[in-house]
Design an enzyme around this catalytic site. Structure first.
Site, PDB file in Angstrom:
ATOM      1  N   TRP A 100      44.402  35.283  36.528  1.00 10.18           N
ATOM      2  CA  TRP A 100      43.138  34.600  36.234  1.00 10.18           C
ATOM      3  C   TRP A 100      42.718  33.730  37.400  1.00 10.18           C
ATOM      4  O   TRP A 100      41.536  33.708  37.758  1.00 10.18           O
ATOM      5  CB  TRP A 100      43.240  33.809  34.934  1.00 10.18           C
ATOM      6  CG  TRP A 100      43.540  34.689  33.768  1.00 10.18           C
ATOM      7  CD1 TRP A 100      44.639  34.647  32.959  1.00 10.18           C
ATOM      8  CD2 TRP A 100      42.744  35.791  33.277  1.00 10.18           C
ATOM      9  NE1 TRP A 100      44.562  35.639  32.008  1.00 10.18           N
ATOM     10  CE2 TRP A 100      43.421  36.355  32.175  1.00 10.18           C
ATOM     11  CE3 TRP A 100      41.527  36.354  33.670  1.00 10.18           C
ATOM     12  CZ2 TRP A 100      42.918  37.447  31.461  1.00 10.18           C
ATOM     13  CZ3 TRP A 100      41.029  37.440  32.952  1.00 10.18           C
ATOM     14  CH2 TRP A 100      41.722  37.973  31.866  1.00 10.18           C
ATOM     15  N   ASP A 167      40.934  25.732  34.106  1.00  4.79           N
ATOM     16  CA  ASP A 167      40.804  26.822  33.146  1.00  4.79           C
ATOM     17  C   ASP A 167      41.887  26.620  32.084  1.00  4.79           C
ATOM     18  O   ASP A 167      43.071  26.817  32.345  1.00  4.79           O
ATOM     19  CB  ASP A 167      40.998  28.162  33.882  1.00  4.79           C
ATOM     20  CG  ASP A 167      40.961  29.365  32.944  1.00  4.79           C
ATOM     21  OD1 ASP A 167      40.848  29.175  31.717  1.00  4.79           O
ATOM     22  OD2 ASP A 167      41.041  30.500  33.458  1.00  4.79           O
ATOM     23  N   LYS A 191      41.431  32.561  22.655  1.00  3.91           N
ATOM     24  CA  LYS A 191      42.867  32.361  22.793  1.00  3.91           C
ATOM     25  C   LYS A 191      43.375  31.306  21.820  1.00  3.91           C
ATOM     26  O   LYS A 191      44.395  31.488  21.192  1.00  3.91           O
ATOM     27  CB  LYS A 191      43.233  31.954  24.223  1.00  3.91           C
ATOM     28  CG  LYS A 191      42.759  32.925  25.300  1.00  3.91           C
ATOM     29  CD  LYS A 191      43.598  34.176  25.391  1.00  3.91           C
ATOM     30  CE  LYS A 191      42.995  35.277  26.264  1.00  3.91           C
ATOM     31  NZ  LYS A 191      42.477  34.874  27.542  1.00  3.91           N
TER      32      LYS A 191
HETATM   33  C1  LIG Z   1      41.862  35.378  28.821  1.00  2.00           C
HETATM   34  C2  LIG Z   1      41.748  34.444  29.947  1.00  2.00           C
HETATM   35  C3  LIG Z   1      40.607  34.432  30.789  1.00  2.00           C
HETATM   36  C4  LIG Z   1      39.485  35.421  30.643  1.00  2.00           C
HETATM   37  O1  LIG Z   1      38.740  35.145  29.529  1.00  2.00           O
HETATM   38  P1  LIG Z   1      37.450  36.010  29.144  1.00  2.00           P
HETATM   39  O2  LIG Z   1      36.852  35.169  28.062  1.00  2.00           O
HETATM   40  O3  LIG Z   1      37.926  37.346  28.689  1.00  2.00           O
HETATM   41  O4  LIG Z   1      36.580  36.118  30.335  1.00  2.00           O
HETATM   42  C5  LIG Z   1      40.556  33.489  31.792  1.00  2.00           C
HETATM   43  N1  LIG Z   1      41.556  32.607  31.983  1.00  2.00           N
HETATM   44  C6  LIG Z   1      42.646  32.580  31.195  1.00  2.00           C
HETATM   45  C7  LIG Z   1      43.712  31.570  31.451  1.00  2.00           C
HETATM   46  C8  LIG Z   1      42.776  33.501  30.162  1.00  2.00           C
HETATM   47  O5  LIG Z   1      43.873  33.472  29.378  1.00  2.00           O
END
Ligand SMILES: *Cc1c(COP(=O)(O)O)cnc(C)c1O
Length: 354
Positions: A100, A167, A191
């Protein structure tokens, strides 16, 4: 029978949230209308959006501290570029802890230079780099708090006068932190916060307005802030279910209480991984994630037997990410301790059988 759901995302949400969310599809707030058929400008939904924005700040302890919360579309992946669009003038610092972060870096490079302050790519992202230096001439520092794929998690964050962007897609609302050390936090809902389709973005407003480029409206945080996250049609249902999940969290003691439960779950599973000679942890011990535990079988010949055992026990979603292999147990907020006990029992049963 309800499965023990270890899916990494989209993932488990509380059962009571599912019940309330399904009721709202049939009849929302006793209005005689489904939440799926009302205007996003209706009072019923405007109230949902407002409560969702306020409650996210409340849970993070960021009310009245100059932050704004938005529920945007395009996933966390859209934030990779929106952040740079709005904040990257010349150069930004990124910590590379996995797939990511790597994607975030790729998007930032469309807008300026990227300094990778450290990377754990040399050891397949099994650890979190420490003791790196953040240059003084960067516009911001970006990191990923929890690496969903590798099962590593940052326990500490660097102190720097530069804006810190994080993030938190896979560990938002899972543990107590001083969230005011961050200037921008973002998280794809699917998540640990809700269904796929919306992304929480929490921004300290005073970091905006410094780039000179023109920003298209949909990419401009200030426009979304001015329109209270309703510049265009938001993901009505995803925001609503996220709100229900946040209410559930608040009613169950907030982040402090869930953190204790999350620690218990993680300790239970990691102890088994460490004690059971058939299994091996993937990530460095000190950097292990409380949310996503990654592990492998020492002897791959046992794969078929193990896979059969956990599937028979009603476990779902235990396979590791396709780029890592092995197993990954995602223990998000809504996963009960009992589900972890079921997995641990299966692991010790395999040891008895082998
Ligand atoms: C799943 C994830 C993403 C991507 O998320 P999307 O909503 O599918 O774009 C980005 N960063 C982390 C840490 C993730 O677990």
């Amino acid at each position: 029978m309800k499965k023990h759901n270890y899916s990494a995302g989209p993932c488990i949400l509380p059962q009571e949230v599912f019940r309330e969310a399904s009721q709202a599809i049939l009849d929302f707030n006793d209005s005689g209308l489904s939440i799926l058929e009302i205007s996003h400008r209706s009072k019923d939904f405007v109230d949902v959006m407002e409560e969702a924005r306020n409650l996210s700040l409340e849970l993070l302890g960021l009310e009245g501290k100059g932050y704004k919360a938005l529920f945007l579309q395009g996933g966390a992946s859209m934030q990779f570029l929106m952040i740079a669009y709005n904040l990257l003038k010349d150069k930004a610092a990124y910590l590379n802890t996995g797939a990511w972060s790597t994607k975030a870096i790729k998007e930032a490079k469309f807008f300026g230079d990227v300094t990778e302050v450290a990377s754990s790519a040399d050891k397949d992202f099994k650890y979190i780099p420490k003791g790196y230096f953040i240059p003084s001439d960067v516009d911001y520092f970006h990191c990923t708090s929890n690496n969903t794929i590798y099962g590593t998690q940052m326990k500490e964050f660097p102190r720097t006068p530069k804006p810190v962007i994080c993030d938190m897609s896979s560990d938002i609302f899972s543990r107590e932190l001083d969230f005011s050390q961050f200037d921008l936090i973002y998280a794809g809902a699917q998540k640990n916060m809700g269904p796929a389709g919306t992304t929480l973005v929490v921004i300290k407003e005073d970091i905006l307005g410094y780039v000179e480029r023109s920003i298209p409206s949909m990419m401009d945080y200030r426009i979304h802030i001015n329109k209270a996250s309703m510049y265009n049609t938001p993901a009505v249902y995803a925001v609503y279910v996220s709100l229900l999940t946040m209410r559930w969290l608040k009613n169950n003691g907030g982040i402090k209480a869930i953190e204790e439960k999350n620690e218990k779950k993680a300790n239970l599973l990691y102890s088994e991984i460490d004690i059971n000679p058939l299994f091996e942890g993937y990530a460095n011990k000190e950097d292990r994630s409380v949310m996503n535990a990654t592990f492998t079988l020492v002897n791959d010949d046992l794969k078929e037997t193990f896979d059969e055992l956990w599937k028979e026990a009603g476990i779902n979603g235990l396979n590791g990410h396709r780029s890592v292999g092995g197993y990954r147990a995602s223990m998000y907020n809504a996963l009960p301790l009992e589900s972890v006990q079921v997995l641990v029992d299966v692991m010790s049963e395999l040891e008895r059988k082998a």
